[in-house]
Design a protein around this motif. Structure first.
Motif, PDB file in Angstrom:
ATOM      1  N   CYS A   1       0.844  -1.187   0.000  1.00 33.41           N
ATOM      2  CA  CYS A   1       0.000   0.000   0.000  1.00 33.41           C
ATOM      3  C   CYS A   1       0.884   1.243   0.000  1.00 33.41           C
ATOM      4  O   CYS A   1       1.843   1.324   0.778  1.00 33.41           O
ATOM      5  CB  CYS A   1      -0.915   0.007   1.217  1.00 33.41           C
ATOM      6  SG  CYS A   1      -2.241   1.225   1.112  1.00 33.41           S
TER       7      CYS A   1
ATOM      8  N   TYR B   1      -3.291   0.510  -3.691  1.00 34.05           N
ATOM      9  CA  TYR B   1      -3.159  -0.777  -3.008  1.00 34.05           C
ATOM     10  C   TYR B   1      -2.888  -1.832  -4.070  1.00 34.05           C
ATOM     11  O   TYR B   1      -3.680  -2.040  -4.984  1.00 34.05           O
ATOM     12  CB  TYR B   1      -4.444  -1.085  -2.242  1.00 34.05           C
ATOM     13  CG  TYR B   1      -4.485  -2.432  -1.568  1.00 34.05           C
ATOM     14  CD1 TYR B   1      -3.358  -2.992  -0.966  1.00 34.05           C
ATOM     15  CD2 TYR B   1      -5.688  -3.151  -1.506  1.00 34.05           C
ATOM     16  CE1 TYR B   1      -3.412  -4.229  -0.332  1.00 34.05           C
ATOM     17  CE2 TYR B   1      -5.759  -4.382  -0.861  1.00 34.05           C
ATOM     18  CZ  TYR B   1      -4.622  -4.917  -0.283  1.00 34.05           C
ATOM     19  OH  TYR B   1      -4.681  -6.133   0.343  1.00 34.05           O
TER      20      TYR B   1
ATOM     21  N   PHE C   1      -5.677  -1.376  -6.873  1.00 34.37           N
ATOM     22  CA  PHE C   1      -6.819  -0.558  -6.466  1.00 34.37           C
ATOM     23  C   PHE C   1      -6.290   0.849  -6.210  1.00 34.37           C
ATOM     24  O   PHE C   1      -5.180   1.017  -5.696  1.00 34.37           O
ATOM     25  CB  PHE C   1      -7.457  -1.118  -5.199  1.00 34.37           C
ATOM     26  CG  PHE C   1      -7.943  -2.535  -5.326  1.00 34.37           C
ATOM     27  CD1 PHE C   1      -9.247  -2.807  -5.705  1.00 34.37           C
ATOM     28  CD2 PHE C   1      -7.076  -3.595  -5.070  1.00 34.37           C
ATOM     29  CE1 PHE C   1      -9.688  -4.118  -5.827  1.00 34.37           C
ATOM     30  CE2 PHE C   1      -7.505  -4.909  -5.184  1.00 34.37           C
ATOM     31  CZ  PHE C   1      -8.814  -5.171  -5.563  1.00 34.37           C
ATOM     32  N   SER C   2      -7.070   1.874  -6.552  1.00 38.86           N
ATOM     33  CA  SER C   2      -6.567   3.236  -6.388  1.00 38.86           C
ATOM     34  C   SER C   2      -7.658   4.187  -5.921  1.00 38.86           C
ATOM     35  O   SER C   2      -8.855   3.947  -6.119  1.00 38.86           O
ATOM     36  CB  SER C   2      -5.963   3.751  -7.703  1.00 38.86           C
ATOM     37  OG  SER C   2      -6.959   3.831  -8.711  1.00 38.86           O
ATOM     38  N   ASN C   3      -7.212   5.261  -5.283  1.00 47.28           N
ATOM     39  CA  ASN C   3      -8.079   6.367  -4.883  1.00 47.28           C
ATOM     40  C   ASN C   3      -7.310   7.649  -5.175  1.00 47.28           C
ATOM     41  O   ASN C   3      -6.116   7.744  -4.868  1.00 47.28           O
ATOM     42  CB  ASN C   3      -8.425   6.271  -3.393  1.00 47.28           C
ATOM     43  CG  ASN C   3      -9.295   7.419  -2.909  1.00 47.28           C
ATOM     44  OD1 ASN C   3      -8.827   8.555  -2.797  1.00 47.28           O
ATOM     45  ND2 ASN C   3     -10.542   7.138  -2.601  1.00 47.28           N
TER      46      ASN C   3
ATOM     47  N   GLU D   1     -11.524  -4.392  -0.756  1.00 48.80           N
ATOM     48  CA  GLU D   1     -10.288  -3.650  -1.000  1.00 48.80           C
ATOM     49  C   GLU D   1     -10.543  -2.183  -1.357  1.00 48.80           C
ATOM     50  O   GLU D   1      -9.917  -1.284  -0.805  1.00 48.80           O
ATOM     51  CB  GLU D   1      -9.469  -4.316  -2.123  1.00 48.80           C
ATOM     52  CG  GLU D   1      -8.936  -5.685  -1.787  1.00 48.80           C
ATOM     53  CD  GLU D   1      -9.911  -6.811  -2.103  1.00 48.80           C
ATOM     54  OE1 GLU D   1      -9.509  -7.980  -2.004  1.00 48.80           O
ATOM     55  OE2 GLU D   1     -11.082  -6.495  -2.447  1.00 48.80           O
ATOM     56  N   GLN D   2     -11.468  -1.935  -2.288  1.00 52.15           N
ATOM     57  CA  GLN D   2     -11.691  -0.563  -2.735  1.00 52.15           C
ATOM     58  C   GLN D   2     -12.312   0.299  -1.640  1.00 52.15           C
ATOM     59  O   GLN D   2     -11.877   1.431  -1.403  1.00 52.15           O
ATOM     60  CB  GLN D   2     -12.577  -0.529  -3.983  1.00 52.15           C
ATOM     61  CG  GLN D   2     -12.699   0.849  -4.619  1.00 52.15           C
ATOM     62  CD  GLN D   2     -11.361   1.389  -5.085  1.00 52.15           C
ATOM     63  OE1 GLN D   2     -10.658   0.759  -5.868  1.00 52.15           O
ATOM     64  NE2 GLN D   2     -10.987   2.576  -4.609  1.00 52.15           N
TER      65      GLN D   2
ATOM     66  N   LEU E   1      -9.768   1.159   0.989  1.00 49.82           N
ATOM     67  CA  LEU E   1      -8.859   2.203   0.526  1.00 49.82           C
ATOM     68  C   LEU E   1      -9.542   3.567   0.533  1.00 49.82           C
ATOM     69  O   LEU E   1      -8.945   4.566   0.961  1.00 49.82           O
ATOM     70  CB  LEU E   1      -8.360   1.866  -0.882  1.00 49.82           C
ATOM     71  CG  LEU E   1      -7.201   2.707  -1.416  1.00 49.82           C
ATOM     72  CD1 LEU E   1      -5.939   2.487  -0.580  1.00 49.82           C
ATOM     73  CD2 LEU E   1      -6.924   2.376  -2.880  1.00 49.82           C
ATOM     74  N   ASP E   2     -10.790   3.620   0.084  1.00 51.18           N
ATOM     75  CA  ASP E   2     -11.532   4.887   0.073  1.00 51.18           C
ATOM     76  C   ASP E   2     -11.697   5.443   1.491  1.00 51.18           C
ATOM     77  O   ASP E   2     -11.483   6.637   1.730  1.00 51.18           O
ATOM     78  CB  ASP E   2     -12.920   4.681  -0.558  1.00 51.18           C
ATOM     79  CG  ASP E   2     -12.844   4.340  -2.044  1.00 51.18           C
ATOM     80  OD1 ASP E   2     -11.769   4.527  -2.646  1.00 51.18           O
ATOM     81  OD2 ASP E   2     -13.852   3.853  -2.581  1.00 51.18           O
TER      82      ASP E   2
END
Length: 293
Positions: A208, A218, A225-227, A258-259, A262-263
Protein backbone atom coordinates in the motif's frame (compact mmCIF):
# COMPACT_ATOMS: atom_id res chain seq x y z
CA UNK A 1 -13.87 -7.99 18.33
CA UNK A 2 -10.58 -7.99 16.40
CA UNK A 3 -7.37 -8.31 18.44
CA UNK A 4 -4.51 -6.16 17.17
CA UNK A 5 -1.11 -5.36 18.65
CA UNK A 6 1.13 -2.43 17.68
CA UNK A 7 4.88 -2.52 18.38
CA UNK A 8 7.13 0.51 18.67
CA UNK A 9 7.45 4.09 19.77
CA UNK A 10 5.13 5.91 22.17
CA UNK A 11 6.10 9.51 22.79
CA UNK A 12 5.24 13.17 23.15
CA UNK A 13 5.23 15.30 20.00
CA UNK A 14 6.49 18.68 21.19
CA UNK A 15 5.20 21.57 19.06
CA UNK A 16 6.28 25.20 19.55
CA UNK A 17 3.27 25.95 21.78
CA UNK A 18 2.11 22.56 23.12
CA UNK A 19 2.81 18.85 23.31
CA UNK A 20 0.63 15.98 22.12
CA UNK A 21 0.70 12.20 22.39
CA UNK A 22 2.31 10.63 19.34
CA UNK A 23 4.46 7.93 17.78
CA UNK A 24 3.38 6.18 14.58
CA UNK A 25 2.48 2.79 16.14
CA UNK A 26 0.57 4.49 18.95
CA UNK A 27 -1.27 6.72 16.47
CA UNK A 28 -2.27 3.57 14.57
CA UNK A 29 -3.36 1.90 17.81
CA UNK A 30 -5.45 4.89 18.89
CA UNK A 31 -7.32 5.05 15.59
CA UNK A 32 -7.88 1.28 15.56
CA UNK A 33 -9.22 1.46 19.11
CA UNK A 34 -11.59 4.27 18.11
CA UNK A 35 -13.13 1.85 15.59
CA UNK A 36 -13.92 -0.62 18.39
CA UNK A 37 -11.02 -3.05 17.97
CA UNK A 38 -9.32 -4.77 20.91
CA UNK A 39 -5.87 -3.15 20.74
CA UNK A 40 -2.67 -3.71 22.72
CA UNK A 41 0.56 -1.71 22.64
CA UNK A 42 4.11 -3.06 23.00
CA UNK A 43 6.57 -0.31 23.92
CA UNK A 44 8.42 1.33 26.81
CA UNK A 45 8.22 4.61 28.72
CA UNK A 46 10.50 6.15 31.28
CA UNK A 47 9.91 6.12 35.01
CA UNK A 48 9.00 9.80 34.93
CA UNK A 49 6.07 12.21 34.80
CA UNK A 50 5.89 12.10 30.99
CA UNK A 51 5.68 8.31 31.17
CA UNK A 52 2.94 8.36 33.79
CA UNK A 53 0.86 10.80 31.73
CA UNK A 54 1.40 8.78 28.57
CA UNK A 55 0.32 5.51 30.20
CA UNK A 56 -2.76 7.18 31.66
CA UNK A 57 -3.71 8.58 28.26
CA UNK A 58 -3.28 5.20 26.56
CA UNK A 59 -5.34 3.40 29.21
CA UNK A 60 -8.07 6.05 28.99
CA UNK A 61 -8.29 5.30 25.28
CA UNK A 62 -8.96 1.62 26.03
CA UNK A 63 -5.63 0.28 24.76
CA UNK A 64 -4.05 -2.54 26.75
CA UNK A 65 -0.80 -1.46 28.42
CA UNK A 66 0.49 -4.77 29.80
CA UNK A 67 3.07 -4.75 27.01
CA UNK A 68 4.36 -1.25 27.83
CA UNK A 69 7.48 -1.51 29.99
CA UNK A 70 8.71 1.16 32.42
CA UNK A 71 12.42 1.92 32.11
CA UNK A 72 14.56 3.17 34.97
CA UNK A 73 17.46 3.74 32.56
CA UNK A 74 15.91 5.81 29.77
CA UNK A 75 13.48 8.73 29.72
CA UNK A 76 10.10 8.86 28.03
CA UNK A 77 10.56 9.90 24.42
CA UNK A 78 10.05 13.45 23.22
CA UNK A 79 10.08 14.49 19.55
CA UNK A 80 10.49 18.11 18.49
CA UNK A 81 8.05 18.86 15.66
CA UNK A 82 8.29 21.78 13.25
CA UNK A 83 5.75 22.62 10.54
CA UNK A 84 6.38 24.39 7.25
CA UNK A 85 3.91 26.85 5.68
CA UNK A 86 2.02 23.99 4.04
CA UNK A 87 1.57 22.06 7.27
CA UNK A 88 4.15 19.38 6.44
CA UNK A 89 6.02 18.19 9.51
CA UNK A 90 9.68 17.52 10.21
CA UNK A 91 10.91 15.76 13.33
CA UNK A 92 13.91 15.83 15.65
CA UNK A 93 13.87 12.53 17.55
CA UNK A 94 15.93 12.36 20.73
CA UNK A 95 18.08 9.25 21.19
CA UNK A 96 18.31 7.07 23.19
CA UNK A 97 14.92 6.90 24.89
CA UNK A 98 12.75 4.29 26.57
CA UNK A 99 11.30 2.71 23.42
CA UNK A 100 14.82 2.03 22.16
CA UNK A 101 15.08 -0.58 24.92
CA UNK A 102 11.97 -2.79 24.66
CA UNK A 103 13.07 -6.05 26.26
CA UNK A 104 11.78 -9.46 25.21
CA UNK A 105 9.48 -11.23 27.68
CA UNK A 106 6.90 -13.99 27.86
CA UNK A 107 4.21 -11.32 28.24
CA UNK A 108 5.14 -9.76 24.89
CA UNK A 109 5.20 -13.20 23.27
CA UNK A 110 1.73 -13.98 24.60
CA UNK A 111 0.27 -10.63 23.50
CA UNK A 112 1.67 -11.16 20.00
CA UNK A 113 0.49 -14.76 19.73
CA UNK A 114 -3.07 -13.88 20.75
CA UNK A 115 -3.45 -11.08 18.19
CA UNK A 116 -4.81 -11.39 14.67
CA UNK A 117 -2.73 -8.47 13.32
CA UNK A 118 0.76 -7.35 14.33
CA UNK A 119 1.70 -3.79 13.29
CA UNK A 120 5.33 -2.63 13.42
CA UNK A 121 7.44 0.18 12.00
CA UNK A 122 11.07 0.76 11.14
CA UNK A 123 11.90 3.53 13.62
CA UNK A 124 11.75 1.31 16.72
CA UNK A 125 14.44 -0.95 15.24
CA UNK A 126 17.09 1.80 15.20
CA UNK A 127 18.81 0.35 18.31
CA UNK A 128 19.74 -3.23 19.06
CA UNK A 129 17.51 -4.08 22.05
CA UNK A 130 14.17 -3.17 20.48
CA UNK A 131 15.25 -4.53 17.09
CA UNK A 132 16.16 -7.90 18.62
CA UNK A 133 12.85 -8.05 20.52
CA UNK A 134 10.89 -7.24 17.36
CA UNK A 135 12.60 -9.97 15.35
CA UNK A 136 12.11 -12.53 18.14
CA UNK A 137 8.36 -11.76 18.19
CA UNK A 138 7.91 -12.23 14.43
CA UNK A 139 7.42 -16.05 14.52
CA UNK A 140 4.49 -15.59 16.93
CA UNK A 141 2.71 -12.97 14.80
CA UNK A 142 -0.04 -13.93 12.36
CA UNK A 143 -0.72 -11.19 9.80
CA UNK A 144 2.24 -8.79 9.95
CA UNK A 145 1.87 -5.17 8.79
CA UNK A 146 5.08 -3.18 8.25
CA UNK A 147 4.72 0.61 8.33
CA UNK A 148 7.87 2.00 6.72
CA UNK A 149 9.01 5.27 8.33
CA UNK A 150 12.25 6.63 6.90
CA UNK A 151 13.31 9.23 9.45
CA UNK A 152 16.87 10.32 8.76
CA UNK A 153 19.32 9.44 10.29
CA UNK A 154 17.41 6.72 12.14
CA UNK A 155 17.41 3.94 9.55
CA UNK A 156 19.50 1.95 7.12
CA UNK A 157 18.14 0.27 4.01
CA UNK A 158 19.58 -3.14 4.83
CA UNK A 159 17.57 -3.24 8.04
CA UNK A 160 14.46 -2.01 6.20
CA UNK A 161 14.86 -4.83 3.70
CA UNK A 162 15.11 -7.40 6.50
CA UNK A 163 11.94 -6.06 8.12
CA UNK A 164 10.11 -6.09 4.78
CA UNK A 165 10.93 -9.77 4.34
CA UNK A 166 8.84 -10.57 7.41
CA UNK A 167 5.77 -8.57 6.34
CA UNK A 168 2.46 -9.72 4.90
CA UNK A 169 1.50 -6.10 4.10
CA UNK A 170 3.92 -3.20 3.59
CA UNK A 171 2.82 0.43 3.72
CA UNK A 172 4.98 3.22 2.22
CA UNK A 173 4.51 6.80 1.22
CA UNK A 174 5.59 7.50 -2.36
CA UNK A 175 8.90 9.13 -1.35
CA UNK A 176 9.86 6.11 0.74
CA UNK A 177 8.99 3.72 -2.08
CA UNK A 178 11.11 5.66 -4.59
CA UNK A 179 14.04 5.90 -2.15
CA UNK A 180 14.10 2.18 -1.40
CA UNK A 181 13.71 1.15 -5.03
CA UNK A 182 16.43 3.61 -6.01
CA UNK A 183 18.76 2.01 -3.46
CA UNK A 184 17.94 -1.39 -4.98
CA UNK A 185 18.74 0.10 -8.40
CA UNK A 186 15.26 -0.38 -9.77
CA UNK A 187 13.90 2.82 -11.27
CA UNK A 188 10.51 3.55 -12.78
CA UNK A 189 8.05 6.44 -12.86
CA UNK A 190 5.21 3.95 -12.40
CA UNK A 191 4.09 3.35 -8.82
CA UNK A 192 2.52 0.08 -9.95
CA UNK A 193 5.85 -1.14 -11.38
CA UNK A 194 7.66 -0.23 -8.16
CA UNK A 195 5.04 -2.06 -6.09
CA UNK A 196 5.36 -5.13 -8.30
CA UNK A 197 9.13 -5.06 -7.90
CA UNK A 198 8.98 -4.78 -4.10
CA UNK A 199 6.34 -7.51 -3.97
CA UNK A 200 8.63 -9.89 -5.85
CA UNK A 201 11.75 -8.93 -3.90
CA UNK A 202 10.09 -9.45 -0.52
CA UNK A 203 7.55 -12.15 -1.36
CA UNK A 204 4.86 -9.82 -0.01
CA UNK A 205 1.50 -9.86 -1.77
CA UNK A 206 0.07 -6.70 -0.20
CA UNK A 207 1.68 -3.29 -0.87
CA UNK A 208 0.00 0.00 0.00
CA UNK A 209 1.40 3.40 -1.02
CA UNK A 210 0.07 6.78 0.08
CA UNK A 211 0.45 9.63 -2.43
CA UNK A 212 -0.21 12.71 -0.29
CA UNK A 213 -3.15 14.73 -1.59
CA UNK A 214 -3.27 12.46 -4.66
CA UNK A 215 -4.68 9.54 -2.68
CA UNK A 216 -3.24 6.04 -2.48
CA UNK A 217 -2.66 2.77 -4.31
CA UNK A 218 -3.16 -0.78 -3.01
CA UNK A 219 -1.30 -3.51 -4.88
CA UNK A 220 -2.66 -6.97 -4.03
CA UNK A 221 -1.62 -10.14 -5.83
CA UNK A 222 -0.76 -8.09 -8.96
CA UNK A 223 -4.15 -6.33 -8.94
CA UNK A 224 -4.21 -2.57 -8.40
CA UNK A 225 -6.82 -0.56 -6.47
CA UNK A 226 -6.57 3.24 -6.39
CA UNK A 227 -8.08 6.37 -4.88
CA UNK A 228 -7.26 9.84 -6.21
CA UNK A 229 -7.64 11.58 -2.84
CA UNK A 230 -10.07 13.98 -1.18
CA UNK A 231 -9.67 17.74 -1.13
CA UNK A 232 -9.34 19.35 2.30
CA UNK A 233 -7.67 22.44 3.69
CA UNK A 234 -4.53 21.07 5.34
CA UNK A 235 -3.91 22.09 8.95
CA UNK A 236 -0.94 19.77 9.51
CA UNK A 237 0.05 16.34 8.19
CA UNK A 238 1.14 14.87 11.55
CA UNK A 239 -0.35 11.39 11.93
CA UNK A 240 -2.36 11.44 8.71
CA UNK A 241 -0.54 8.41 7.31
CA UNK A 242 -0.97 6.56 10.61
CA UNK A 243 -4.73 7.07 10.63
CA UNK A 244 -4.78 6.05 6.96
CA UNK A 245 -3.08 2.76 7.84
CA UNK A 246 -5.32 2.10 10.85
CA UNK A 247 -8.46 2.70 8.79
CA UNK A 248 -7.16 0.52 5.97
CA UNK A 249 -6.39 -2.35 8.37
CA UNK A 250 -9.80 -1.94 9.99
CA UNK A 251 -11.48 -2.14 6.60
CA UNK A 252 -9.61 -5.28 5.55
CA UNK A 253 -10.15 -7.24 8.77
CA UNK A 254 -13.84 -6.30 8.77
CA UNK A 255 -14.18 -7.45 5.15
CA UNK A 256 -15.23 -4.09 3.73
CA UNK A 257 -13.49 -4.99 0.48
CA UNK A 258 -10.29 -3.65 -1.00
CA UNK A 259 -11.69 -0.56 -2.74
CA UNK A 260 -13.94 0.55 0.10
CA UNK A 261 -11.13 -0.01 2.63
CA UNK A 262 -8.86 2.20 0.53
CA UNK A 263 -11.53 4.89 0.07
CA UNK A 264 -12.25 5.01 3.81
CA UNK A 265 -8.54 5.15 4.62
CA UNK A 266 -7.96 8.07 2.24
CA UNK A 267 -10.93 9.94 3.69
CA UNK A 268 -9.80 9.52 7.30
CA UNK A 269 -6.21 10.43 6.42
CA UNK A 270 -7.42 13.61 4.72
CA UNK A 271 -9.64 14.53 7.67
CA UNK A 272 -6.73 14.10 10.10
CA UNK A 273 -4.62 16.41 7.91
CA UNK A 274 -7.40 19.00 8.09
CA UNK A 275 -7.23 19.08 11.89
CA UNK A 276 -4.55 19.80 14.48
CA UNK A 277 -2.37 16.97 15.77
CA UNK A 278 -2.07 13.27 15.06
CA UNK A 279 -5.19 11.98 16.81
CA UNK A 280 -8.17 14.29 16.36
CA UNK A 281 -11.68 12.96 16.83
CA UNK A 282 -13.20 11.97 13.49
CA UNK A 283 -16.97 11.53 13.25
CA UNK A 284 -18.49 8.93 10.93
CA UNK A 285 -20.64 11.69 9.43
CA UNK A 286 -17.46 13.53 8.39
CA UNK A 287 -16.13 10.42 6.67
CA UNK A 288 -19.40 9.77 4.86
CA UNK A 289 -19.68 13.40 3.76
CA UNK A 290 -16.15 13.47 2.34
CA UNK A 291 -16.54 10.20 0.44
CA UNK A 292 -19.87 11.34 -1.03
CA UNK A 293 -18.59 14.80 -2.03
Amino acid sequence: MNKIVCFGEVLWDVFPTLKKVGGAPLNVALRLSSFGNDVAMISSVGNDKDGEQLLRFIENNEIHTEGIQVSNKYKTSQVLVSLDNGGSASYKIKQPCAWDAIEYSDILESITEESEVFVYGSLASRMETSKTTLLKLMPFARFKVFDVNLRKPHFNIERIMKLMMHADLIKFNDEELFEICDYLKFRSESIESLCSYISKQTNTNHICVTLGDKGAIYFKNNKVFSNTGYKVEVRDTVGAGDSFLATFINGLINHHGEQMSLDLACAVGALVASKEGANPIIEQSEIDSLIES
